[in-house]
Design a protein around this motif. Structure first.
Motif, PDB file in Angstrom:
ATOM      1  N   ALA A 150      42.742  47.036  24.732  1.00  0.00           N
ATOM      2  CA  ALA A 150      43.807  47.127  23.736  1.00  0.00           C
ATOM      3  C   ALA A 150      43.668  46.020  22.694  1.00  0.00           C
ATOM      4  N   ASP A 151      44.411  46.165  21.599  1.00  0.00           N
ATOM      5  CA  ASP A 151      44.363  45.145  20.551  1.00  0.00           C
ATOM      6  C   ASP A 151      45.468  44.106  20.701  1.00  0.00           C
ATOM      7  N   ALA A 152      46.290  44.231  21.745  1.00  0.00           N
ATOM      8  CA  ALA A 152      47.345  43.250  22.037  1.00  0.00           C
ATOM      9  C   ALA A 152      47.790  43.453  23.479  1.00  0.00           C
ATOM     10  N   ILE A 153      48.764  42.697  23.909  1.00  0.00           N
ATOM     11  CA  ILE A 153      49.159  42.632  25.316  1.00  0.00           C
ATOM     12  C   ILE A 153      49.558  43.997  25.872  1.00  0.00           C
ATOM     13  N   VAL A 154      49.051  44.310  27.072  1.00  0.00           N
ATOM     14  CA  VAL A 154      49.539  45.435  27.867  1.00  0.00           C
ATOM     15  C   VAL A 154      50.464  44.841  28.926  1.00  0.00           C
ATOM     16  N   THR A 159      41.814  38.463  28.531  1.00  0.00           N
ATOM     17  CA  THR A 159      40.834  39.159  27.693  1.00  0.00           C
ATOM     18  C   THR A 159      39.432  39.204  28.299  1.00  0.00           C
ATOM     19  N   TYR A 160      39.190  38.443  29.367  1.00  0.00           N
ATOM     20  CA  TYR A 160      37.862  38.414  29.991  1.00  0.00           C
ATOM     21  C   TYR A 160      37.962  38.460  31.507  1.00  0.00           C
ATOM     22  N   SER A 161      36.889  38.959  32.115  1.00  0.00           N
ATOM     23  CA  SER A 161      36.613  38.738  33.535  1.00  0.00           C
ATOM     24  C   SER A 161      35.200  38.189  33.602  1.00  0.00           C
ATOM     25  N   GLY A 162      35.071  36.907  33.910  1.00  0.00           N
ATOM     26  CA  GLY A 162      33.763  36.267  33.777  1.00  0.00           C
ATOM     27  C   GLY A 162      33.337  36.294  32.324  1.00  0.00           C
ATOM     28  N   THR A 163      32.180  36.866  32.048  1.00  0.00           N
ATOM     29  CA  THR A 163      31.704  36.990  30.669  1.00  0.00           C
ATOM     30  C   THR A 163      31.920  38.399  30.114  1.00  0.00           C
ATOM     31  N   THR A 164      32.614  39.259  30.862  1.00  0.00           N
ATOM     32  CA  THR A 164      32.853  40.642  30.444  1.00  0.00           C
ATOM     33  C   THR A 164      34.167  40.761  29.696  1.00  0.00           C
ATOM     34  N   PRO A 165      34.160  41.221  28.440  1.00  0.00           N
ATOM     35  CA  PRO A 165      35.427  41.438  27.733  1.00  0.00           C
ATOM     36  C   PRO A 165      36.190  42.612  28.354  1.00  0.00           C
ATOM     37  N   VAL A 166      37.468  42.410  28.628  1.00  0.00           N
ATOM     38  CA  VAL A 166      38.293  43.494  29.180  1.00  0.00           C
ATOM     39  C   VAL A 166      39.539  43.765  28.332  1.00  0.00           C
ATOM     40  N   ASN A 167      39.960  42.820  27.526  1.00  0.00           N
ATOM     41  CA  ASN A 167      41.005  43.028  26.517  1.00  0.00           C
ATOM     42  C   ASN A 167      42.284  43.668  27.040  1.00  0.00           C
ATOM     43  N   PHE A 168      42.992  42.906  27.864  1.00  0.00           N
ATOM     44  CA  PHE A 168      44.375  43.160  28.249  1.00  0.00           C
ATOM     45  C   PHE A 168      44.573  44.223  29.337  1.00  0.00           C
ATOM     46  N   ILE A 169      43.540  44.932  29.728  1.00  0.00           N
ATOM     47  CA  ILE A 169      43.663  45.896  30.824  1.00  0.00           C
ATOM     48  C   ILE A 169      42.293  46.084  31.454  1.00  0.00           C
ATOM     49  N   ALA A 170      42.265  46.178  32.806  1.00  0.00           N
ATOM     50  CA  ALA A 170      40.985  46.251  33.500  1.00  0.00           C
ATOM     51  C   ALA A 170      41.122  47.043  34.796  1.00  0.00           C
ATOM     52  N   ARG A 171      39.983  47.536  35.278  1.00  0.00           N
ATOM     53  CA  ARG A 171      39.899  48.291  36.540  1.00  0.00           C
ATOM     54  C   ARG A 171      38.962  47.546  37.484  1.00  0.00           C
ATOM     55  N   PHE A 172      39.363  47.436  38.755  1.00  0.00           N
ATOM     56  CA  PHE A 172      38.525  46.759  39.746  1.00  0.00           C
ATOM     57  C   PHE A 172      37.743  47.809  40.520  1.00  0.00           C
ATOM     58  N   ASP A 173      36.406  47.699  40.511  1.00  0.00           N
ATOM     59  CA  ASP A 173      35.557  48.698  41.165  1.00  0.00           C
ATOM     60  C   ASP A 173      35.198  48.346  42.605  1.00  0.00           C
TER      61      ASP A 173
END
Length: 329
Positions: A139-143, A114-128
């Motif tokens: 999302a509101d639950a697991i991806v 749900t997090y990367s560091g202090t950033t909320p990402v909530n089950f899915i994230a993109r790396f820049d």
């Protein structure tokens, strides 16, 4: 880029080619909870390894690390189940990451984080390239799974909403926003949400797989261009242990892997044991699959050089004793 078994394949085949031991450790490896997915970077220079670990070779790298053939590198602050300051030596909750996918030149990850560091990402994230970024509100639950397709990145999971969009376990990301997919209805009568683990396109139809039972049958269904429908006479995969984990398309066939059986723990109407192929009409059981195994789950598969490699908790496949890793020629 779904090369989840590539590490094992390269280690085994490379060892035959160069006369080295069959398996070699990658330094001290990762910490407990292990590896769930791997992917090769588009330039082919390194491997991304994801799972439920907190460290890789002693380096703090929660859920994901990059292996360049010599060293491990962390990717930003990694992905965790709680907010942390990115330099703390202790993480109270880690992932796990369940899938990796490259789409439109960027890396995406999903799982129960749900997090990367202090950033909320909530089950899915993109790396820049520097840090992990959220996709809307997440999302509101697991991806559980990701699949790159020409019209976007598809996400499958246990969610009912992603960002502000109602999408019952299946959604499409176009690089800017999320969309539901073919108005997928509530397809399960046994739990609170559609549990979809993977998605694939085959013969112009969209297939979904997971752990569901309801109006479309059990654990496998498809969009035929007009409506959602079940497979195998509407039954899908029956039995108390029915679950389809992964889908792969190769040489005109759709391959399905998971934990299902025609034996005493399954159902006589199931088309196979642990892994099967499908041509749109008929089923193929691939030498009997994992029948006879105490633990018959096939968790992952990869086609490489026209050979299918599979991994799981099985100890026998096609009548051949083997512990969790096999190939089909």
């Amino acid at each position: 880029m779904r090369h989840s078994l590539l590490l094992a394949v390269l280690l085994v085949l490379g060892s035959f080619a160069f006369g080295q031991p069959l398996l070699e450790p990658l330094r001290t490896g990762v910490s407990t909870s292990g590896v769930q997915r791997m992917a090769i970077t588009p330039d082919g220079t390194s491997m991304l390894i994801g799972g439920g670990f907190a460290m890789a070779d002693g380096i703090m790298s929660p859920c994901i690390t990059e292996w360049d053939g010599v060293d491990y590198q962390s990717l930003g602050c990694g992905l965790t189940g709680n907010s942390w300051d990115c330099v703390s030596p202790f993480i109270s909750s880690v992932g796990p990451l369940t899938d990796l996918e490259f789409w439109n030149g960027e890396l995406y990850a999903c799982g129960s984080f749900t997090y990367s560091g202090t950033t909320p990402v909530n089950f899915i994230a993109r790396f820049d390239g520097t840090a992990w970024q959220p996709l809307g509100l997440g999302a509101d639950a697991i991806v559980a799974g990701l699949r790159a397709m020409p019209d976007g990145l598809y996400a499958a999971g246990w969610f009912n909403q992603i960002d502000t969009v109602e999408a019952l376990g299946l959604a499409r990301w176009d690089g800017t926003r999320w969309y539901p997919v073919h108005d997928l209805p509530d397809i399960t009568s046994v739990q609170a949400s559609n549990a979809i683990g993977d998605v694939a396109e085959y013969n112009g139809m969209l297939y979904i797989a997971g752990n569901f039972a309801g109006p479309l049958g059990n654990n496998i269904a498809r969009w035929n261009g007009t409506a959602w429908e079940g497979l195998n006479g509407g039954n899908g995969f029956l039995g108390s242990l029915g679950w389809v984990y992964r889908l792969e398309v190769h040489d005109g066939l759709l391959y399905m892997a998971g934990v299902f059986s025609t034996g005493s723990t399954g159902h006589p109407d199931n088309p196979g044991n642990g892994i099967v192929a499908f041509d749109g009409t008929d089923w193929y059981d691939l030498g009997g699959g994992t029948a006879g195994s105490v633990n018959h789950a096939v968790n992952e598969m990869l086609w490489w050089h026209d050979t299918l490699y599979i991994a799981g908790s099985f100890n026998m496949i096609g009548g051949v004793p083997t512990d969790g890793l096999a190939r089909w020629d």
